[in-house]
Design an enzyme around this catalytic site. Structure first.
Site, mmCIF file in Angstrom:
data_model
loop_
_atom_site.group_PDB
_atom_site.id
_atom_site.type_symbol
_atom_site.label_atom_id
_atom_site.label_comp_id
_atom_site.label_asym_id
_atom_site.label_seq_id
_atom_site.Cartn_x
_atom_site.Cartn_y
_atom_site.Cartn_z
ATOM 1 N N LYS A 11 25.760 -4.665 -2.526
ATOM 2 C CA LYS A 11 27.232 -4.619 -2.633
ATOM 3 C C LYS A 11 27.849 -4.004 -1.389
ATOM 4 O O LYS A 11 29.057 -3.821 -1.315
ATOM 5 C CB LYS A 11 27.639 -3.756 -3.836
ATOM 6 C CG LYS A 11 27.121 -4.244 -5.162
ATOM 7 C CD LYS A 11 27.647 -3.309 -6.256
ATOM 8 C CE LYS A 11 26.972 -3.559 -7.574
ATOM 9 N NZ LYS A 11 27.312 -2.496 -8.549
ATOM 10 N N HIS B 135 5.157 5.520 11.629
ATOM 11 C CA HIS B 135 4.678 5.466 10.248
ATOM 12 C C HIS B 135 3.765 6.681 10.065
ATOM 13 O O HIS B 135 2.542 6.564 10.048
ATOM 14 C CB HIS B 135 3.911 4.154 10.050
ATOM 15 C CG HIS B 135 3.652 3.772 8.637
ATOM 16 N ND1 HIS B 135 3.791 4.649 7.583
ATOM 17 C CD2 HIS B 135 3.226 2.599 8.093
ATOM 18 C CE1 HIS B 135 3.478 4.010 6.453
ATOM 19 N NE2 HIS B 135 3.132 2.777 6.733
ATOM 20 N N ARG C 124 11.646 3.643 3.556
ATOM 21 C CA ARG C 124 11.180 2.638 4.537
ATOM 22 C C ARG C 124 12.385 1.810 4.928
ATOM 23 O O ARG C 124 13.097 1.276 4.059
ATOM 24 C CB ARG C 124 10.095 1.752 3.926
ATOM 25 C CG ARG C 124 9.765 0.579 4.832
ATOM 26 C CD ARG C 124 8.516 -0.157 4.427
ATOM 27 N NE ARG C 124 7.322 0.630 4.705
ATOM 28 C CZ ARG C 124 6.096 0.113 4.749
ATOM 29 N NH1 ARG C 124 5.907 -1.165 4.514
ATOM 30 N NH2 ARG C 124 5.054 0.878 5.015
ATOM 31 N N ARG D 176 0.810 -1.223 0.000
ATOM 32 C CA ARG D 176 0.000 0.000 0.000
ATOM 33 C C ARG D 176 0.840 1.269 0.000
ATOM 34 O O ARG D 176 0.581 2.194 -0.754
ATOM 35 C CB ARG D 176 -0.916 0.059 1.227
ATOM 36 C CG ARG D 176 -2.239 -0.616 1.063
ATOM 37 C CD ARG D 176 -2.696 -1.166 2.374
ATOM 38 N NE ARG D 176 -1.740 -2.190 2.799
ATOM 39 C CZ ARG D 176 -1.798 -3.455 2.393
ATOM 40 N NH1 ARG D 176 -2.760 -3.840 1.623
ATOM 41 N NH2 ARG D 176 -0.889 -4.337 2.750
ATOM 42 N N THR D 177 1.818 1.342 0.890
ATOM 43 C CA THR D 177 2.527 2.611 1.057
ATOM 44 C C THR D 177 3.232 2.996 -0.244
ATOM 45 O O THR D 177 3.076 4.104 -0.745
ATOM 46 C CB THR D 177 3.523 2.519 2.235
ATOM 47 O OG1 THR D 177 2.802 2.095 3.390
ATOM 48 C CG2 THR D 177 4.170 3.860 2.517
HETATM 49 C C1 NCD Z 1 1.900 -1.294 8.108
HETATM 50 C C2 NCD Z 1 3.394 -1.205 8.319
HETATM 51 O O1 NCD Z 1 4.165 -1.394 7.377
HETATM 52 O O2 NCD Z 1 3.767 -0.859 9.428
HETATM 53 N N1 NCD Z 1 1.559 -1.475 6.775
HETATM 54 C C3 NCD Z 1 1.224 -0.367 6.048
HETATM 55 O O3 NCD Z 1 2.080 0.390 5.663
HETATM 56 N N2 NCD Z 1 -0.067 -0.144 5.805
HETATM 57 C C4 NCD Z 1 1.241 -2.263 9.000
HETATM 58 C C5 NCD Z 1 1.785 -3.668 9.074
HETATM 59 O O4 NCD Z 1 2.726 -4.029 8.363
HETATM 60 O O5 NCD Z 1 1.237 -4.413 9.866
#
Ligand code: NCD
Length: 308
Positions: free
Chosen positions: A86, A135, A107, A57-58
Site C-alpha cells: 500500500k 550478510h 532483509r 535458509r536465512t
Molecule cells: C545468500 C544471499 O541471500 O545472499 N543466500 C543465503 O542467505 N544463504 C546467497 C545467494 O543468494 O546467492
C-alpha cells in the site's frame, strides 16, 4: 548491554575477533544443551522478520533457531501481502514491528537498509542481508563451519569463486577473515571481480590474490567457497546470460583438491557445483546450512539474554 556488547548485528565489520569467538563459543554451548535447557534461553521472546527479498535458509534457520530457544516468530516474507504493497515506508514498518517483537531481522535490497532500521528501531535489528553489501550472520556461520570442519581457521588457504562483484556473502566473509591468518584466492571471471572499494578497504589486512582460473590454486586450497552468479543484480540480462555457466565445480576439479579440502557454498546453488560433487568427502554445504541454526540461536541468546 549484552555479553557481546553489540546491540544490532548490522555489519561483520563491527566485530572483533573476540566477539566472533564469543558467538562461536555460545553456538558450541547451545548445541550441547538438552532440549529443556535450550528452550529456556529465550522463552517467551518474539522474533519479527521483515523480508523484502526471497530467502529459504536465512529465514527458516532464524525461525528454527528461535523456536529451539523457546521463543516464537512472526513477520512477512512476501511484500505483496504486507502494507509495503500500500506504500508504507520501511521506517514505519520497522517502527510498527519493533512495537510487537523483541528483535527484528531485516532483509532488504538496499545497501544501508539495516543501519537505517537500527536508527529507527528501539529493538535490536539483525541484518539478514542488505543489497550487495553484507550478510553478517552468513559470515558467522561460514567461519563457524570452517572451524568445525577444519578444526581451525588460521593457517588455511581459502579460495572464493564466483560472482564476487555482487555476492554479499563474499564481502562479509572477507571482512570476517581479516581477523585470521589466512591466504585468500579470489577467483572470478574478469567482469565479476570484487568491487574496487572493498579491495581498498581490505587493504593490507588480508593476504589475497585475484585470479581468473581456478587451476592456478586448486591443489593448494583447504577451503573452496563457491557462490552463484547473482542474476537479480545484473542491470543487463544479456550480460548475465554471457556469464552463466562460466565456472562449474565438477568432479574433474574436485579430483585435484587436497584430500581433506572442503567445499562450501552459502546456497542456493544453481549450476556452479555439479550435483555429483554432493556425494564426495569434500562437500560441506549442507552441513554449513545446518550450522546456521546454532549460530543464529547463539546470536539471539546473546542479544536477548538481558532484555526484559
Ligand atoms: C545468500 C544471499 O541471500 O545472499 N543466500 C543465503 O542467505 N544463504 C546467497 C545467494 O543468494 O546467492
Amino acid at each position: 548491554m549484552n555479553r557481546l556488547d553489540i546491540r544490532d548485528i548490522i555489519s561483520i565489520k563491527d566485530f572483533t575477533r573476540d566477539q566472533l569467538e564469543i558467538v562461536f563459543t555460545a553456538a558450541d554451548y547451545i548445541s550441547k544443551l538438552s532440549y529443556e535447557e535450550r528452550s529456556s534461553l529465550c522463552r517467551g521472546k518474539i522474533l519479527g522478520y521483515a523480508f523484502y527479498e526471497p530467502s529459504t535458509r536465512t529465514r527458516l534457520s532464524f525461525e528454527a533457531a528461535m523456536a529451539s530457544v523457546g521463543g516464537s516468530s512472526l513477520g512477512f516474507s512476501n511484500t505483496a501481502t504486507a502494507s509495503t504493497q500500500k506504500g508504507e515506508s520501511l521506517a514505519d514498518t520497522i517502527r510498527i514491528m519493533a512495537g510487537y517483537v523483541d528483535v527484528v531481522i531485516l532483509r532488504h535490497p538496499l545497501d544501508g537498509s539495516s543501519r537505517f532500521a537500527a536508527e529507527i528501531s528501539d529493538k535490536p535489528i539483525i541484518n539478514a542481508a542488505s543489497g550487495t553489501e553484507e550478510h553478517p550472520t552468513q559470515a558467522l556461520l561460514d567461519i563457524y563451519t570452517i572451524k568445525k570442519e577444519k578444526g581451525t581457521v588460521d593457517g588455511l588457504n581459502i579460495g572464493i569463486i564466483g560472482d564476487l562483484k555482487h555476492g554479499r556473502t563474499v564481502y562479509s566473509l572477507l571482512y570476517a577473515l581479516i581477523h585470521y591468518d589466512v591466504k585468500v584466492y579470489l577467483i572470478s571471471p574478469e567482469s565479476l571481480k570484487i568491487r574496487p572499494e572493498s579491495i581498498f578497504e581490505l587493504g593490507k589486512s588480508i593476504s589475497f590474490t585475484e585470479i581468473t582460473d581456478i587451476e592456478e590454486c586448486i591443489d593448494e586450497l583447504d577451503v573452496l567457497y563457491v557462490t552463484r552468479i547473482q542474476r537479480e543484480r545484473f542491470t543487463d540480462q544479456e550480460e548475465y546470460e554471457k556469464m552463466r555457466g562460466s565456472y562449474v565445480v565438477g568432479l574433474d576439479i574436485v579430483g585435484r583438491m587436497k584430500k581433506d579440502a572442503i567445499i562450501m557454498h552459502p546456497l542456493p546453488r544453481l549450476d556452479e557445483i555439479s550435483p555429483d560433487v554432493d556425494g564426495t568427502s569434500h562437500a560441506r554445504y549442507f552441513e554449513q546450512a545446518r550450522y546456521g541454526k546454532d549460530i543464529r540461536a547463539a546470536l539471539l541468546h546473546l542479544l536477548l539474554a538481558d532484555s526484559s
